[in-house]
Design a protein around this motif. Sequence first.
Motif, PDB file in Angstrom:
ATOM      1  N   GLY A 170      15.416  -2.035 -46.399  1.00  0.00           N
ATOM      2  CA  GLY A 170      15.767  -0.705 -46.850  1.00  0.00           C
ATOM      3  C   GLY A 170      16.314   0.136 -45.721  1.00  0.00           C
ATOM      4  N   GLN A 171      16.673   1.365 -46.052  1.00  0.00           N
ATOM      5  CA  GLN A 171      17.248   2.280 -45.073  1.00  0.00           C
ATOM      6  C   GLN A 171      16.200   2.906 -44.163  1.00  0.00           C
ATOM      7  OE1 GLN A 171      20.526   2.975 -44.547  1.00  0.00           O
ATOM      8  NE2 GLN A 171      21.183   1.543 -46.142  1.00  0.00           N
ATOM      9  N   GLU A 197      13.218   3.256 -49.772  1.00  0.00           N
ATOM     10  CA  GLU A 197      11.930   3.810 -49.386  1.00  0.00           C
ATOM     11  C   GLU A 197      11.878   5.306 -49.669  1.00  0.00           C
ATOM     12  OE1 GLU A 197      13.024   0.802 -46.020  1.00  0.00           O
ATOM     13  OE2 GLU A 197      14.046   2.330 -47.232  1.00  0.00           O
ATOM     14  N   SER A 198      10.678   5.788 -49.886  1.00  0.00           N
ATOM     15  CA  SER A 198      10.443   7.213 -50.035  1.00  0.00           C
ATOM     16  C   SER A 198       8.999   7.506 -49.654  1.00  0.00           C
ATOM     17  CB  SER A 198      10.733   7.687 -51.459  1.00  0.00           C
ATOM     18  OG  SER A 198       9.873   7.048 -52.392  1.00  0.00           O
ATOM     19  N   MET A 202      10.037   5.097 -37.719  1.00  0.00           N
ATOM     20  CA  MET A 202      10.779   4.878 -38.937  1.00  0.00           C
ATOM     21  C   MET A 202      10.174   3.657 -39.620  1.00  0.00           C
ATOM     22  SD  MET A 202      13.394   6.069 -40.752  1.00  0.00           S
ATOM     23  CE  MET A 202      14.550   6.865 -39.641  1.00  0.00           C
ATOM     24  N   TYR A 203       9.819   3.804 -40.872  1.00  0.00           N
ATOM     25  CA  TYR A 203       9.188   2.729 -41.617  1.00  0.00           C
ATOM     26  C   TYR A 203      10.196   2.106 -42.573  1.00  0.00           C
ATOM     27  CZ  TYR A 203       4.539   3.793 -39.875  1.00  0.00           C
ATOM     28  OH  TYR A 203       3.434   3.956 -39.065  1.00  0.00           O
ATOM     29  N   TYR A 204      10.275   0.791 -42.545  1.00  0.00           N
ATOM     30  CA  TYR A 204      11.222   0.040 -43.348  1.00  0.00           C
ATOM     31  C   TYR A 204      10.497  -0.897 -44.300  1.00  0.00           C
ATOM     32  CZ  TYR A 204      14.573   1.479 -39.766  1.00  0.00           C
ATOM     33  OH  TYR A 204      15.348   2.202 -38.899  1.00  0.00           O
TER      34      TYR A 204
END
Length: 121
Positions: A112-113, A6-7, A92-94
């Motif tokens: 994802g992280q 993710e970004s 926090m978005y995953y």
Amino acid sequence: EVQLVESGGGSVQAGGSLRLSCEVSGDISIRYCRGWFRQAPGKGREAVAHINMQGTTSYTDSVKGRFTISKDNTTNTVYLQMNTLKPEDTAMYYCASGARYDGDCTDFLFWGQGTQVTVSS
């Protein structure tokens, strides 16, 4: 190795916008569902949105009309456009993907992280 990266997270003021990206790589089919989840401190994981093979989307009620999930199959990238952000969107978005074909998008196994989204009032 299957990877989801993710970004696009960051800090914005209420009413602002962010666009999250998720680069999916490895031996994983574009036919599988992709989704976005979020988790705030001290709270459980919440499903935000998902998109299936056909491009059909689904959203949790709290983000309908503000968030849009999309994907680009040529680059195997999933996006979450977030508009009119609210402080309660802070989390926090995953990014996640299924590991098999699942028309109902109920079985997300790869994750994802995460990328942090902070919305200030």
